[in-house]
Design a protein around this motif. Structure first.
Motif, PDB file in Angstrom:
ATOM      1  N   VAL A 332      -6.421 -13.696  -6.460  1.00  0.00           N
ATOM      2  CA  VAL A 332      -7.489 -13.257  -7.538  1.00  0.00           C
ATOM      3  C   VAL A 332      -7.161 -13.113  -8.935  1.00  0.00           C
ATOM      4  O   VAL A 332      -7.775 -13.831  -9.856  1.00  0.00           O
ATOM      5  N   ARG A 333      -6.064 -12.542  -9.084  1.00  0.00           N
ATOM      6  CA  ARG A 333      -5.666 -12.210 -10.471  1.00  0.00           C
ATOM      7  C   ARG A 333      -4.611 -12.967 -11.176  1.00  0.00           C
ATOM      8  O   ARG A 333      -4.565 -13.340 -12.344  1.00  0.00           O
ATOM      9  N   TYR A 334      -3.822 -13.675 -10.346  1.00  0.00           N
ATOM     10  CA  TYR A 334      -2.721 -14.724 -10.982  1.00  0.00           C
ATOM     11  C   TYR A 334      -2.474 -15.511  -9.652  1.00  0.00           C
ATOM     12  O   TYR A 334      -2.800 -15.204  -8.538  1.00  0.00           O
ATOM     13  N   GLY A 335      -1.789 -16.660  -9.984  1.00  0.00           N
ATOM     14  CA  GLY A 335      -1.149 -17.552  -9.219  1.00  0.00           C
ATOM     15  C   GLY A 335      -2.243 -18.541  -8.674  1.00  0.00           C
ATOM     16  O   GLY A 335      -3.347 -18.907  -9.158  1.00  0.00           O
ATOM     17  N   ARG A 337      -4.796 -20.190  -6.393  1.00  0.00           N
ATOM     18  CA  ARG A 337      -6.008 -19.946  -5.041  1.00  0.00           C
ATOM     19  C   ARG A 337      -6.368 -21.226  -4.376  1.00  0.00           C
ATOM     20  O   ARG A 337      -6.406 -22.153  -4.883  1.00  0.00           O
ATOM     21  N   GLY A 341     -13.693 -20.708   1.674  1.00  0.00           N
ATOM     22  CA  GLY A 341     -14.911 -20.185   2.077  1.00  0.00           C
ATOM     23  C   GLY A 341     -15.284 -18.735   1.456  1.00  0.00           C
ATOM     24  O   GLY A 341     -15.601 -18.736   0.341  1.00  0.00           O
ATOM     25  N   LEU A 343     -14.470 -14.453   0.815  1.00  0.00           N
ATOM     26  CA  LEU A 343     -13.318 -13.983   0.047  1.00  0.00           C
ATOM     27  C   LEU A 343     -12.087 -13.638   1.154  1.00  0.00           C
ATOM     28  O   LEU A 343     -10.905 -14.040   0.706  1.00  0.00           O
ATOM     29  N   GLU A 348      -6.595 -15.432   2.992  1.00  0.00           N
ATOM     30  CA  GLU A 348      -5.714 -16.160   4.120  1.00  0.00           C
ATOM     31  C   GLU A 348      -5.417 -17.637   3.717  1.00  0.00           C
ATOM     32  O   GLU A 348      -4.274 -17.657   4.172  1.00  0.00           O
ATOM     33  N   ARG A 351      -2.756 -17.094   0.715  1.00  0.00           N
ATOM     34  CA  ARG A 351      -1.469 -16.757   1.336  1.00  0.00           C
ATOM     35  C   ARG A 351      -0.691 -17.503   2.355  1.00  0.00           C
ATOM     36  O   ARG A 351       0.529 -17.645   2.395  1.00  0.00           O
ATOM     37  N   GLY A 352      -1.524 -18.189   3.085  1.00  0.00           N
ATOM     38  CA  GLY A 352      -1.043 -19.129   4.164  1.00  0.00           C
ATOM     39  C   GLY A 352      -0.210 -20.354   3.428  1.00  0.00           C
ATOM     40  O   GLY A 352       0.682 -20.904   3.844  1.00  0.00           O
TER      41      GLY A 352
ATOM     42  N   ARG B  16      -3.612 -11.039   6.387  1.00  0.00           N
ATOM     43  CA  ARG B  16      -4.589 -11.910   5.634  1.00  0.00           C
ATOM     44  C   ARG B  16      -3.755 -13.186   5.228  1.00  0.00           C
ATOM     45  O   ARG B  16      -3.309 -13.640   4.176  1.00  0.00           O
ATOM     46  N   LEU B  17      -2.987 -13.576   6.557  1.00  0.00           N
ATOM     47  CA  LEU B  17      -2.275 -14.848   6.324  1.00  0.00           C
ATOM     48  C   LEU B  17      -2.613 -15.693   7.387  1.00  0.00           C
ATOM     49  O   LEU B  17      -2.737 -15.535   8.639  1.00  0.00           O
ATOM     50  N   ARG B  18      -2.996 -17.050   6.964  1.00  0.00           N
ATOM     51  CA  ARG B  18      -3.582 -18.143   7.777  1.00  0.00           C
ATOM     52  C   ARG B  18      -2.287 -18.775   8.519  1.00  0.00           C
ATOM     53  O   ARG B  18      -1.492 -19.061   7.853  1.00  0.00           O
ATOM     54  N   ALA B  80      -5.631 -15.857 -14.465  1.00  0.00           N
ATOM     55  CA  ALA B  80      -6.550 -15.580 -13.358  1.00  0.00           C
ATOM     56  C   ALA B  80      -6.998 -17.028 -13.183  1.00  0.00           C
ATOM     57  O   ALA B  80      -7.307 -17.793 -13.776  1.00  0.00           O
ATOM     58  N   PRO B  81      -7.059 -17.399 -11.885  1.00  0.00           N
ATOM     59  CA  PRO B  81      -7.306 -18.483 -11.264  1.00  0.00           C
ATOM     60  C   PRO B  81      -8.776 -19.010 -11.410  1.00  0.00           C
ATOM     61  O   PRO B  81      -9.090 -20.162 -11.839  1.00  0.00           O
ATOM     62  N   ALA B  82      -9.641 -17.983 -11.883  1.00  0.00           N
ATOM     63  CA  ALA B  82     -11.033 -18.314 -12.160  1.00  0.00           C
ATOM     64  C   ALA B  82     -11.553 -16.978 -12.776  1.00  0.00           C
ATOM     65  O   ALA B  82     -11.306 -15.934 -12.342  1.00  0.00           O
ATOM     66  N   PHE B  88     -12.656 -11.272 -13.286  1.00  0.00           N
ATOM     67  CA  PHE B  88     -12.062 -11.969 -12.403  1.00  0.00           C
ATOM     68  C   PHE B  88     -13.125 -12.622 -11.288  1.00  0.00           C
ATOM     69  O   PHE B  88     -14.064 -11.661 -11.096  1.00  0.00           O
ATOM     70  N   ALA B  89     -13.397 -13.770 -11.230  1.00  0.00           N
ATOM     71  CA  ALA B  89     -14.265 -14.446 -10.391  1.00  0.00           C
ATOM     72  C   ALA B  89     -13.808 -14.787  -8.895  1.00  0.00           C
ATOM     73  O   ALA B  89     -12.745 -15.521  -8.823  1.00  0.00           O
ATOM     74  N   VAL B  90     -14.718 -14.350  -7.945  1.00  0.00           N
ATOM     75  CA  VAL B  90     -14.179 -14.556  -6.628  1.00  0.00           C
ATOM     76  C   VAL B  90     -15.593 -15.093  -5.738  1.00  0.00           C
ATOM     77  O   VAL B  90     -16.644 -14.973  -6.255  1.00  0.00           O
ATOM     78  N   PRO B  91     -15.082 -15.662  -4.544  1.00  0.00           N
ATOM     79  CA  PRO B  91     -16.537 -15.998  -3.828  1.00  0.00           C
ATOM     80  C   PRO B  91     -17.298 -14.910  -3.704  1.00  0.00           C
ATOM     81  O   PRO B  91     -16.758 -13.663  -3.453  1.00  0.00           O
ATOM     82  N   LYS B  92     -18.575 -15.269  -3.642  1.00  0.00           N
ATOM     83  CA  LYS B  92     -19.524 -14.272  -3.209  1.00  0.00           C
ATOM     84  C   LYS B  92     -19.532 -13.421  -2.032  1.00  0.00           C
ATOM     85  O   LYS B  92     -18.877 -13.621  -0.864  1.00  0.00           O
ATOM     86  N   VAL B  93     -19.301 -11.950  -2.156  1.00  0.00           N
ATOM     87  CA  VAL B  93     -18.904 -11.192  -1.121  1.00  0.00           C
ATOM     88  C   VAL B  93     -20.238 -10.459  -0.344  1.00  0.00           C
ATOM     89  O   VAL B  93     -20.473 -10.450   0.896  1.00  0.00           O
TER      90      VAL B  93
END
Lengths: 499, 95
Positions: A332-335, A337, A341, A343, A348, A351-352, B16-18, B80-82, B88-93
């Motif tokens: 979200v904040r750096y690195g 992405r 699908g 959030l 996942e 990080r995966g 939170r690790l796939r 920020a990636p987006a 900060f922009a993230v997918p719709k929650v």
């Protein structure tokens, strides 16, 4: 004439002050050495030649005006765990992508304020998790040392493998490093360099990528004990930005070099004599005992009964803290992405894809031991064992001033030789990890060569904030053992001969 | 300690690790091995020991509750990636 890159930090400092070399000449010599040697060693993940030459020009202007500072014009390598303003910092993890900090770590800022020059960012195990520098996103580092009569690539130790290799191969005068379970001392030992982890709280952790916050400390890897004393004095500080940084004045560590150790009481912990310890490690240890006795110290056996539990306790505490610290890498904040699908799917996927196998393993172990129902059985249990380990040291230090141990259970191993079994790899830190668990200072000093003609080190462990004794005793070992440099600069294509 | 496949999946979800199904199988063995090795701590009697909370005796430092930093929106968003409208922009929650 000695090549400029062969100088120690102290020698280079003195020649700059005498003006028989300029900061620009010195910097160019190192940039040239990096250009020729880094392809083979992979010690630097990001050389910063323009940045270095700009700083060198500023240093030369100050030197000309007699306004030089303590480290004026001295070129250093910086572990990629240290945030450097405007210069990519990745902790050698894919998850950080091209992260470019907008701030500078306190330790590196201290070095620049003292006039030092940055040659580039150095390789390390991903998030400093490893003992061989094989988990880096940029690939492994090769140790400048080789076994006698062999061309097999050896590891430079880890996690500060770029730092140890760069110092051993004369690709910098000295390097910054970090140590959570042995990541300064183990790589120093197996590359013939000096490495000190100071007391917890001596160096600010601000701006250094966090691994395990109650264990992490910054320190230098250098060519000599004197150089380590010079570096640490200018890395350490009291920092309002790190609430665990202590308010003690930083002593002039260099003044401790050359002081007599007559009457000093040295302890040899009997529990460090592990089953199956190689004979050459035992011999090296005995040599260390003789050297210190010859210099007027008295040596006695002491007991640290909980030694064997330090490593398993560490592998609860460190992954637990790591799983918490690494929660921030969520795309979200750096690195980098990785879209997934929704959030949570994005977290996942990010990080995966971003964490390597060893980091994933430790995040999972950490999450497991902190999860509901297991916290007391694992984490609290480990912190209780840690209290016992600390008590062992407190009791030993009522009898002696300093402890002498081997740094590692053996010499450098081959790249790929130990990576199959995580627990086998963890055993590399068996003699160093106790020191982090108790927050104490520890130094590794080169002490001899293995039967394979590769370096081995001895470790000195001190009382809290008694780094001066470590430098004083370390200098005695160094004087007795001599310095160890790789016999051939095989990594530099023109076949330059050293010394 | 035998870590089963469901436990690996549950922990991975918490972290939170796939992880792929192949990784689940490999991780079962690796995590079990590490936890077995850690189990030797059970030999240590810690019934009357306090857990360690700090290695060096110190009290947590306090500072005045004053703003000493700020107005660095651009720096905060620089990596920020987006981003959108200085956020900060993230997918719709929320649907």
């Amino acid at each position: 004439m000695t090549e400029l890159t062969h100088l120690t930090l102290a020698e280079a400092r003195d020649r700059l002050k005498r003006k028989d070399v300029s900061a620009t000449e010195l910097t160019k010599a190192f940039l040239d050495a990096i250009a020729r040697g880094n392809d083979a060693l992979n010690a630097y993940v990001l050389p910063t030649p323009e940045h270095a030459l700009k700083q060198a020009g500023e240093s030369d202007a100050r030197l000309a005006k007699g306004q030089d500072r303590a480290l004026e014009g001295l070129p250093l390598g910086i572990k990629d765990l240290y945030c450097t303003k405007g210069v990519r910092t990745t902790a050698c993890s894919n998850v950080l992508g091209d992260f470019t900090p907008t701030y500078e770590s306190t330790v590196t800022q201290n070095l620049w304020d003292a006039g030092a020059i940055m040659l580039g960012k150095l390789n390390n195990d991903e998030f400093a998790m490893g003992s061989s520098n094989e988990t880096s996103r940029f690939g492994p580092v090769t140790n400048p040392w080789r076994r006698k009569g062999s061309n097999v690539g050896l590891v430079p130790g880890g996690s500060s493998g770029g730092s140890s290799a760069a110092v051993a191969a004369d690709l910098c005068l000295a390097a910054t490093a970090t140590d959570t379970g042995g990541s300064i001392r183990q790589p120093a030992a197996i590359t013939g360099t000096v490495g000190i982890k100071p007391t917890y709280g001596r160096c600010s952790r601000w701006g250094i990528v966090a691994f395990a916050s109650s264990l992490d400390q910054a320190g230098p890897i250098t060519k000599t004990v004197r150089d380590a004393a010079i570096m640490l004095r200018h890395m350490a500080s009291t920092d309002p930005k790190d609430s665990t940084s202590v308010e003690f004045i930083v002593p002039d560590y260099e003044a401790a070099i050359g002081r007599s150790i007559k009457g000093l009481k040295v302890g040899v912990p009997k529990e460090y004599r592990m089953d199956g310890m190689p004979a050459e490690i035992e011999e090296l240890w005995q040599k260390g005992v003789s050297w210190l006795k010859d210099a007027g110290a008295s040596v006695q056996e002491v007991s640290l009964p909980h030694t064997k539990y330090a490593l398993p306790a560490y592998y609860i505490v460190a992954p637990a803290e790591a799983s918490s610290n690494l929660a921030r890498y969520d795309g979200v904040r750096y690195g980098e992405r990785e879209p997934g699908g929704d959030l949570i799917g994005t977290y996942e996927a990010t990080r995966g894809a971003g964490f390597g196998a060893e980091v994933r393993r430790r995040v999972l172990i950490g999450t497991y031991v902190l999860s509901a129902g297991y916290y007391d059985a694992y984490y609290i249990k480990a912190q209780k064992v840690r209290s016992l380990i600390k008590r062992d040291f407190d009791e030993a230090f009522e009898k002696v001033d300093v402890l002498l141990t081997p740094t590692t259970p053996g010499p450098a191993f081959g790249i790929g030789e130990v990576s199959g079994d995580p627990v086998q790899m963890y055993l590399n830190d068996i003699f160093t990890v106790t020191v982090n668990m108790a927050g104490l200072p520890g130094i590794s000093v080169p002490a001899g060569l293995s039967s394979e003609a590769t370096p081995l080190g001895l470790q000195l462990i001190g009382k809290p904030f008694d780094e001066e004794t470590l430098f004083r005793v370390g200098a005695v070992i160094e004087a007795a053992a001599g310095r160890f440099t790789p016999p051939q600069a095989w990594w530099a294509p023109v076949g330059t001969r050293r010394r | 300690m035998d870590v089963d496949a469901d436990t690996v999946r549950r922990i991975a979800r918490l972290a939170r690790l796939r992880v792929t199904e192949e990784e689940v199988a490999a991780l079962q063995g690796e995590l079990s091995g590490i936890l077995d090795w850690i189990e030797q701590l059970d030999e240590v009697d810690t019934s009357v020991v306090e857990p360690l909370t700090r290695v060096i005796p110190m009290t947590l430092k306090k500072r005045a509750d004053k703003v000493t930093d700020g107005e660095i929106e651009e720096q905060i968003l620089a990596n920020a990636p987006a981003q959108e409208d200085a956020m900060f922009a993230v997918p719709k929650v929320v649907e």
